[in-house]
Design a protein around this motif. Structure first.
Motif, PDB file in Angstrom:
ATOM      1  N   PHE A 120       0.741  68.020  61.274  1.00 58.63           N
ATOM      2  CA  PHE A 120       1.678  66.988  60.836  1.00 58.63           C
ATOM      3  C   PHE A 120       1.953  67.236  59.354  1.00 58.63           C
ATOM      4  O   PHE A 120       1.471  66.523  58.477  1.00 58.63           O
ATOM      5  CB  PHE A 120       1.005  65.618  61.041  1.00 58.63           C
ATOM      6  CG  PHE A 120       1.938  64.446  61.089  1.00 58.63           C
ATOM      7  CD1 PHE A 120       3.210  64.516  60.555  1.00 58.63           C
ATOM      8  CD2 PHE A 120       1.540  63.250  61.683  1.00 58.63           C
ATOM      9  CE1 PHE A 120       4.067  63.429  60.596  1.00 58.63           C
ATOM     10  CE2 PHE A 120       2.381  62.154  61.731  1.00 58.63           C
ATOM     11  CZ  PHE A 120       3.643  62.244  61.179  1.00 58.63           C
ATOM     12  N   SER A 122       4.533  66.962  57.327  1.00 59.61           N
ATOM     13  CA  SER A 122       5.232  66.013  56.460  1.00 59.61           C
ATOM     14  C   SER A 122       4.300  64.880  56.032  1.00 59.61           C
ATOM     15  O   SER A 122       4.391  64.387  54.907  1.00 59.61           O
ATOM     16  CB  SER A 122       6.485  65.459  57.137  1.00 59.61           C
ATOM     17  OG  SER A 122       6.234  65.218  58.495  1.00 59.61           O
ATOM     18  N   LEU A 123       3.376  64.490  56.913  1.00 61.29           N
ATOM     19  CA  LEU A 123       2.410  63.456  56.527  1.00 61.29           C
ATOM     20  C   LEU A 123       1.427  64.011  55.500  1.00 61.29           C
ATOM     21  O   LEU A 123       1.041  63.320  54.561  1.00 61.29           O
ATOM     22  CB  LEU A 123       1.661  62.930  57.755  1.00 61.29           C
ATOM     23  CG  LEU A 123       0.589  61.879  57.471  1.00 61.29           C
ATOM     24  CD1 LEU A 123       1.185  60.657  56.802  1.00 61.29           C
ATOM     25  CD2 LEU A 123      -0.128  61.467  58.743  1.00 61.29           C
ATOM     26  N   HIS A 126       3.101  63.921  52.299  1.00 61.70           N
ATOM     27  CA  HIS A 126       3.220  62.543  51.832  1.00 61.70           C
ATOM     28  C   HIS A 126       1.892  62.060  51.246  1.00 61.70           C
ATOM     29  O   HIS A 126       1.864  61.442  50.177  1.00 61.70           O
ATOM     30  CB  HIS A 126       3.674  61.638  52.979  1.00 61.70           C
ATOM     31  CG  HIS A 126       3.935  60.234  52.544  1.00 61.70           C
ATOM     32  ND1 HIS A 126       4.952  59.905  51.677  1.00 61.70           N
ATOM     33  CD2 HIS A 126       3.292  59.081  52.828  1.00 61.70           C
ATOM     34  CE1 HIS A 126       4.923  58.604  51.454  1.00 61.70           C
ATOM     35  NE2 HIS A 126       3.923  58.081  52.128  1.00 61.70           N
ATOM     36  N   GLU A 129       1.362  63.577  47.977  1.00 63.67           N
ATOM     37  CA  GLU A 129       2.237  62.996  46.954  1.00 63.67           C
ATOM     38  C   GLU A 129       1.640  61.678  46.447  1.00 63.67           C
ATOM     39  O   GLU A 129       1.697  61.389  45.252  1.00 63.67           O
ATOM     40  CB  GLU A 129       3.625  62.760  47.548  1.00 63.67           C
ATOM     41  CG  GLU A 129       4.646  62.478  46.478  1.00 63.67           C
ATOM     42  CD  GLU A 129       6.029  62.187  47.020  1.00 63.67           C
ATOM     43  OE1 GLU A 129       6.332  62.591  48.163  1.00 63.67           O
ATOM     44  OE2 GLU A 129       6.780  61.524  46.299  1.00 63.67           O
ATOM     45  N   ASP A 136      -2.150  62.374  38.182  1.00 65.87           N
ATOM     46  CA  ASP A 136      -1.514  62.077  36.902  1.00 65.87           C
ATOM     47  C   ASP A 136      -2.392  61.151  36.068  1.00 65.87           C
ATOM     48  O   ASP A 136      -2.439  61.264  34.845  1.00 65.87           O
ATOM     49  CB  ASP A 136      -0.135  61.444  37.126  1.00 65.87           C
ATOM     50  CG  ASP A 136       0.909  62.482  37.520  1.00 65.87           C
ATOM     51  OD1 ASP A 136       0.605  63.691  37.402  1.00 65.87           O
ATOM     52  OD2 ASP A 136       2.006  62.100  37.956  1.00 65.87           O
ATOM     53  N   GLU A 139      -5.039  63.307  34.554  1.00 64.86           N
ATOM     54  CA  GLU A 139      -4.488  64.155  33.500  1.00 64.86           C
ATOM     55  C   GLU A 139      -4.215  63.332  32.233  1.00 64.86           C
ATOM     56  O   GLU A 139      -4.416  63.804  31.121  1.00 64.86           O
ATOM     57  CB  GLU A 139      -3.185  64.797  34.008  1.00 64.86           C
ATOM     58  CG  GLU A 139      -2.831  66.076  33.291  1.00 64.86           C
ATOM     59  CD  GLU A 139      -1.658  66.775  33.922  1.00 64.86           C
ATOM     60  OE1 GLU A 139      -1.030  66.211  34.841  1.00 64.86           O
ATOM     61  OE2 GLU A 139      -1.357  67.896  33.489  1.00 64.86           O
ATOM     62  N   THR A 140      -3.770  62.100  32.420  1.00 64.86           N
ATOM     63  CA  THR A 140      -3.409  61.274  31.272  1.00 64.86           C
ATOM     64  C   THR A 140      -4.632  60.671  30.602  1.00 64.86           C
ATOM     65  O   THR A 140      -4.719  60.618  29.380  1.00 64.86           O
ATOM     66  CB  THR A 140      -2.455  60.148  31.721  1.00 64.86           C
ATOM     67  OG1 THR A 140      -1.393  60.742  32.469  1.00 64.86           O
ATOM     68  CG2 THR A 140      -1.892  59.387  30.553  1.00 64.86           C
ATOM     69  N   GLU A 181       0.538  51.554  53.427  1.00 68.25           N
ATOM     70  CA  GLU A 181       1.480  52.201  54.337  1.00 68.25           C
ATOM     71  C   GLU A 181       0.806  53.372  55.058  1.00 68.25           C
ATOM     72  O   GLU A 181       0.951  53.537  56.265  1.00 68.25           O
ATOM     73  CB  GLU A 181       2.665  52.696  53.513  1.00 68.25           C
ATOM     74  CG  GLU A 181       3.943  52.877  54.298  1.00 68.25           C
ATOM     75  CD  GLU A 181       5.090  53.223  53.364  1.00 68.25           C
ATOM     76  OE1 GLU A 181       6.130  52.587  53.475  1.00 68.25           O
ATOM     77  OE2 GLU A 181       4.922  54.133  52.526  1.00 68.25           O
ATOM     78  N   GLY A 184      -1.472  52.246  57.711  1.00 68.14           N
ATOM     79  CA  GLY A 184      -0.662  51.880  58.874  1.00 68.14           C
ATOM     80  C   GLY A 184      -0.340  53.086  59.739  1.00 68.14           C
ATOM     81  O   GLY A 184      -0.465  53.043  60.971  1.00 68.14           O
ATOM     82  N   ILE A 185       0.043  54.188  59.083  1.00 71.65           N
ATOM     83  CA  ILE A 185       0.387  55.403  59.842  1.00 71.65           C
ATOM     84  C   ILE A 185      -0.839  55.955  60.556  1.00 71.65           C
ATOM     85  O   ILE A 185      -0.787  56.289  61.735  1.00 71.65           O
ATOM     86  CB  ILE A 185       0.993  56.473  58.909  1.00 71.65           C
ATOM     87  CG1 ILE A 185       2.310  55.974  58.341  1.00 71.65           C
ATOM     88  CG2 ILE A 185       1.205  57.781  59.639  1.00 71.65           C
ATOM     89  CD1 ILE A 185       2.798  56.751  57.155  1.00 71.65           C
ATOM     90  N   THR A 188      -1.664  53.822  63.633  1.00 68.87           N
ATOM     91  CA  THR A 188      -0.758  53.649  64.781  1.00 68.87           C
ATOM     92  C   THR A 188      -0.124  54.941  65.273  1.00 68.87           C
ATOM     93  O   THR A 188       0.295  55.006  66.428  1.00 68.87           O
ATOM     94  CB  THR A 188       0.382  52.681  64.401  1.00 68.87           C
ATOM     95  OG1 THR A 188       1.017  53.178  63.226  1.00 68.87           O
ATOM     96  CG2 THR A 188      -0.156  51.279  64.136  1.00 68.87           C
TER      97      THR A 188
END
Lengths: 360, 164
Positions: A120, A122-123, A126, A129, A136, A139-140, A181, A184-185, A188
Motif C-alpha cells: 500500500f 500511497s499509505l 502518507h 509525510e 522537522d 531538526e528545528t 485520521e 481510522g485508516i 477500517t
C-alpha cells in the motif's frame, strides 16, 4: 509432504537491516525458522571502553538511528549514578521531551513501513509525510533529523525558549488530527486488516515466556512499560497510560504503536506546559569516580538496560547493554511458525527489529 | 474508501517535498552544520579535542604557535565540542552545504592558529590564549583579556592572583 529450506536475507528487499533467516517451508507454510545474526556487528561495546566517557555520549548515539536518544540517555543516567550527579528538574523534563519526540517518529516509521510491505505505497508515503512533521521538529529543536544530541552527563544540551515551546505545541496540534485520521485508516481499511489480522500471533503466555518487551509485549497483553514500572527523568510526575491488546498479532502491534503516538502527544503537551525553570545541565564537567551502575529506559522498541563500570580513569572499563529486540527477535521463531512465506517480512517488521542495536 | 479522500486532498495540495536544488529549502535556526573556530576566544584547554568521537579535532604545536585543525570529513556534527567549550570559541553554523568532490576533501577543514608570543612581563615564549571565564570573579574586561593574551603561563597565574 516434504519440506525444503529457503533463505530470507541477509540482504532482502523487504528487510530494513541485514538479518539471515533460514526458513524451512512445507509448500507455502513455514515449518521452522533459524535466525543467524551478526551481519552488522561492529564491536561498539569494545570500542566504548577505548574512548573517553564524554566521547561515548556521541558514540552511544550512533549505535542505531531510531533509538538514538535512548542509548545516550541510559548511558548518561548510569554515569550520573556513578558520579552522584543529580539532573535538574528542567533537565529531566527536557530529557522526557526528547524521548517522546523520538518515540513518535520511530513508531510512525514502523507503521509506515508496514503499509509499504503490504504494498500500500500511497499509505506508506502518507504516513512518512505525517512523520515529516516530527522530523522537522527534531531538526528545528535539536539541529539534526535523527541524531538529536539531546543528552549530556548531568542533563541536556538543548533548551526550549517560549517561542520554541509555542511552536512545538502548534506542531503537535498539526500532528494530532492527522494521527487520528491514520488510526481510522489502519482500523477500517480492508487491505490492511486482511493482511495483518491474525498473523504472527504471540499469545500472552508466550510473550511472558520469551520476555518480550515494548509494543510487542503490550500487544500480547503484558502491560510492561519502564516509564511506569520504574519511572526515570520526569515520568514520575506524569501519568503514563499503557495501552494493551490481547490478540498479539501484527495488526495489534501496529495499533499499539499508533495509540502510543497519541499518548506521547499528550505527554509532550504536559511536559512543555509544566516545564520548570532552572539550569539544564551542570556548569562544569563532572568528575567520574570508579564504580558501577545500571540504568534503564523505555526505548521506542521497549526496555533498554545499560550497565557501566568505571575505574576512575577517563575511559569506562566496561559498558554493556541489553536491547528489547534481543528478546523480540527470538519470539519470531514462534510468530513465524505456520505463517505463509509472503507474510514473513510483515511479521519480522511487526517486532520493529533493531539489528544495529542488537548486534552492535 | 477513507483513503481516497486523503488521496484527493494530497493531489489538491500538490507536492510536499522541497524543490531543492532548483528552489529554496528549509534550514531551521540551530541546525548543526559546518564548524567555525574563533582563535581569539580559544583558551587551548583542548576539551573539544577530548570529547570529539570522530577524532576530527586536532591541536598541534608548531614554531608559529598552537595549530587547530578540524577535518569535516570525520566530524559527526554532534556539537559536543561547542557544548563543552568554556568560551564559545568553537561553534556549529547552519551551513549544511558540505557536499564536495573527492579532490576537495582536504579543503574541507577549519584551521586556526594560537600564535607564539613573547611575554610582555618576563620575555618568555608562550602561546596567546584567551582566559577561561571561570578564572575571573567578575567578568573580564576587554583590556584584561588583551593583557592576558600576551603573558606566559607563569605570569598569567600572577596576573590572576592580582600580583602583576
Amino acid at each position: 509432504m516434504s519440506t525444503y529450506t529457503i533463505p530470507v536475507g541477509p540482504l532482502h528487499v523487504a528487510l530494513e537491516e541485514p538479518m539471515y533467516f533460514k526458513v524451512e517451508v512445507s509448500g507455502e507454510t513455514v515449518v521452522s525458522v533459524d535466525i543467524t545474526a551478526g551481519h552488522v556487528h561492529r564491536g561498539v561495546e569494545y570500542l566504548l571502553s577505548k574512548r573517553t566517557i564524554f566521547q561515548n555520549i556521541t558514540l552511544t548515539e550512533r549505535i542505531c538511528s531510531l533509538c538514538s536518544n535512548s542509548h545516550p540517555e541510559a548511558y548518561c543516567m548510569a554515569i550520573e549514578q556513578i558520579a552522584g550527579v543529580v539532573v535538574s528538574p528542567r533537565g529531566e523534563y527536557l530529557r522526557a521531551v526528547a524521548d517522546e519526540i523520538k518515540r513518535i517518529a520511530s513508531h510512525l516509521f514502523n507503521v509506515g513501513i508496514m503499509a509499504h510491505l503490504i504494498g500500500f505505497e500511497s499509505l506508506f508515503m502518507h504516513a512518512m509525510e505525517i512523520r515529516e512533521i516530527m522530523q522537522d521538529v527534531k531538526e528545528t529543536v535539536f539541529g539534526n533529523r535523527m541524531d538529536i544530541g539531546a543528552n549530556c552527563i548531568g542533563g541536556v544540551r538543548y533548551d526550549l525558549d517560549d517561542d520554541q515551546r509555542s511552536w512545538l505545541l502548534g506542531q503537535l496540534d498539526r500532528l494530532e488530527p492527522q494521527i487520528d485520521e491514520l488510526v481510522g485508516i489502519y482500523t477500517t481499511n480492508r487491505s490492511i486488516l486482511n493482511r495483518t489480522q491474525g498473523i504472527g500471533v504471540l499469545s500472552p503466555a508466550e510473550a511472558i515466556e520469551y520476555a518480550v518487551a515494548g509494543p510487542v509485549a503490550r500487544a500480547s497483553g503484558v502491560a510492561y512499560d519502564v516509564r511506569v514500572k520504574s519511572p526515570y527523568t520526569a515520568y514520575d510526575k506524569l501519568t503514563v497510560e499503557v495501552p494493551t491488546r490481547t490478540a498479539g498479532d501484527v495488526w495489534s502491534r501496529a495499533m499499539i504503536r499508533l495509540s502510543e503516538v497519541k499518548i506521547s502527544i499528550g505527554l509532550l503537551r504536559r511536559l512543555i506546559e509544566d516545564l520548570p525553570d532552572g539550569p539544564t545541565a551542570p556548569a562544569e564537567r563532572p568528575e567520574i569516580p570508579a564504580g558501577e551502575a545500571i540504568a534503564k529506559c523505555e526505548a521506542p522498541r521497549g526496555e533498554l538496560i545499560y550497565y557501566v563500570r568505571t575505574n576512575g580513569t577517563n575511559k569506562p572499563e566496561r559498558v554493556k547493554w541489553r536491547v528489547p529486540s534481543f528478546m523480540n527477535w527470538d519470539a519470531l521463531c514462534t510468530m513465524l511458525k505456520g505463517a505463509r512465506i509472503s507474510d514473513i517480512a510483515l511479521i519480522v517488521n511487526s517486532i520493529d527489529p533493531c539489528i544495529s542495536c542488537t548486534e552492535r | 474508501m477513507n483513503f481516497l479522500k486523503i488521496l484527493a486532498r494530497n493531489l489538491a495540495l500538490g507536492p510536499s517535498t522541497d524543490p531543492f536544488p532548483f528552489g529554496e529549502t528549509f534550514t531551521p535556526k540551530g541546525l548543526r552544520g559546518r564548524v567555525e573556530f574563533d582563535a581569539e576566544n580559544c583558551t587551548a584547554c583542548r576539551y573539544c579535542e577530548q570529547v570529539c568521537i570522530g577524532g576530527a579535532i586536532r591541536f598541534s604545536k608548531t614554531p608559529e604557535g598552537m595549530r587547530f585543525l578540524l577535518w569535516h570529513n570525520t566530524c559527526t556534527f554532534c556539537g559536543l565540542c561547542e557544548f563543552y567549550c568554556p568560551t564559545h570559541a568553537i561553534h556549529l553554523t547552519e551551513d549544511w552545504h558540505l557536499a564536495h568532490g573527492n579532490e576537495d576533501k582536504y579543503a574541507m577543514v577549519e584551521n586556526g592558529l594560537l600564535p607564539t608570543i613573547v611575554c610582555t612581563q618576563c620575555g618568555a615564549e608562550a602561546i596567546a590564549i584567551a582566559p577561561n571565564p571561570t578564572a575571573f570573579k567578575e567578568p573580564a574586561t576587554e583590556g584584561q583579556k588583551e593583557q592576558y593574551r600576551h603573558l606566559c603561563a607563569r605570569c598569567r597565574r600572577k596576573f590572576l592572583q592580582g600580583a602583576l
